[in-house]
Design an enzyme around this catalytic site. Structure first.
Site, PDB file in Angstrom:
ATOM      1  N   HIS A  69       8.765   9.752  34.215  1.00 31.36           N
ATOM      2  CA  HIS A  69       9.024  10.047  32.810  1.00 31.36           C
ATOM      3  C   HIS A  69       9.964  11.258  32.749  1.00 31.36           C
ATOM      4  CE1 HIS A  69       7.252  10.614  28.485  1.00 31.36           C
ATOM      5  NE2 HIS A  69       8.553  10.740  28.523  1.00 31.36           N
ATOM      6  N   GLU A 122      15.582  13.088  28.346  1.00 35.42           N
ATOM      7  CA  GLU A 122      14.959  13.972  29.331  1.00 35.42           C
ATOM      8  C   GLU A 122      15.891  15.120  29.704  1.00 35.42           C
ATOM      9  OE1 GLU A 122      11.675  13.822  30.239  1.00 35.42           O
ATOM     10  OE2 GLU A 122      11.665  12.280  28.687  1.00 35.42           O
ATOM     11  N   HIS A 126      14.631  18.610  28.452  1.00 37.47           N
ATOM     12  CA  HIS A 126      13.969  19.340  29.547  1.00 37.47           C
ATOM     13  C   HIS A 126      14.925  19.812  30.641  1.00 37.47           C
ATOM     14  CE1 HIS A 126      10.213  17.933  27.785  1.00 37.47           C
ATOM     15  NE2 HIS A 126      10.689  16.704  27.813  1.00 37.47           N
TER      16      HIS A 126
END
Ligand code: NAG
Ligand code: NAG
Length: 269
Positions: A69, A122, A126
């Site tokens: 993920h 992502e 992040h």
């Protein structure tokens, strides 16, 4: 009069400097651990189809494969940081050399969304925060690290070694799952469940790393719904009053075999 103007200008300058200092401070992300999150594609698929019955899933070709993920920098006791550099957008060209591997191991299960939807999210949310570490300071490094970790910490194999294998009938205890990971890696993971039709489905397993990229207990991580259960001291959001389903991979082959069997039955009656 001139004094008043100067004083006003001085105050404005102070204000501007303060705002600039604050910006510098907020662009330097502060975090303690990296959370490496792997998802069980069958559960992601069940959830995706629950949202809308016309949805289909894009599943990795290896049916034992968990998928990545993301790698999430996190400050203990809080959530985030996130979106640390809003001008550093995901660029597909940067991951072209590893794109085939990403498709298999960092799979966007939610078919019908853009090919790059997951990776782009992502990275922007992040990756831009993880990039303060030299080993993760580019898109290629960030995504390669995920691939490396997914090969090194294969959740499917770890669980299997403890007799925990996908099944649509057996339910497992969250404690057994937790201990399986903890005993193998020597650190406390996070077990995340998805609730569908009042059943617990195993959704994600998270393991944590320090800034030196060594395995680390996830204790103190507040990400999503993970919480500490008193007494048992396990990091999970699963409903511990019931078992956890680790569902089989939905496979078209099984459906087709089933249809074939039904069809043959018609002729033998
Ligand atoms: C944000 O990303 C841009 C584009 O990659 C880069 O030039 C800039 O230095 C980054 N800013 C910070 C504060 O890291
Ligand atoms: C991933 O592993 C390969 C081979 O084990 C190594 O060459 C590469 O540097 C690693 N990449 C990262 C980002 O650690």
């Amino acid at each position: 009069m001139i004094n008043a103007v100067l004083r006003t200008l001085f105050i404005i300058c102070l204000g501007i400097t303060y705002v600039q200092l604050r910006e510098i401070k907020t662009t330097e992300p502060q975090w303690d651990l990296l959370i490496f999150t792997q998802s069980w594609p069958a559960t992601v698929c069940i959830e995706w189809k629950e949202h809308d019955h016309t949805h289909t899933c894009n599943l990795p070709s290896n049916k034992d494969s968990w998928t990545i993920h993301g790698i999430w920098p996190t400050k203990l006791g809080t959530i985030g940081p996130a979106f640390c550099n809003r001008t550093w957008h995901f660029d597909p060209e940067q991951v072209r050399p590893i794109e085939k591997n990403l498709e298999q191991l960092w799979t966007n299960v939610e078919s019908g969304t853009s090919t790059y939807a997951l990776w782009s999210h992502e990275w922007n949310k992040h990756g831009t925060c993880a990039a303060v570490l030299e080993p993760l300071n580019s898109e290629l490094k960030y995504f390669s690290m995920g691939l490396n970790w997914s090969q090194k910490f294969m959740v499917h194999n770890i669980l299997q070694a403890s007799g925990i294998v996908p099944s649509n009938t057996n339910e497992y205890s969250v404690l057994d799952m937790y201990n399986s990971i903890k005993n193998k890696l020597g650190v406390n993971p996070v077990i995340e469940c998805r609730k569908e039709k009042s059943k617990n489905y195993l959704g994600e397993i998270r393991i944590c790393f320090s800034k030196t990229l060594d395995l680390h207990d996830c204790d103190g991580v507040l990400n999503l719904k993970a919480k500490m259960y008193e007494g048992k001291s396990i990091l999970t959001n699963c409903d511990t009053s019931q078992g956890v389903l680790y569902p089989h991979y939905p496979s078209n082959t099984y459906v087709n075999l089933y249809k074939l069997a039904m069809w043959l039955q018609w002729f033998t009656i």
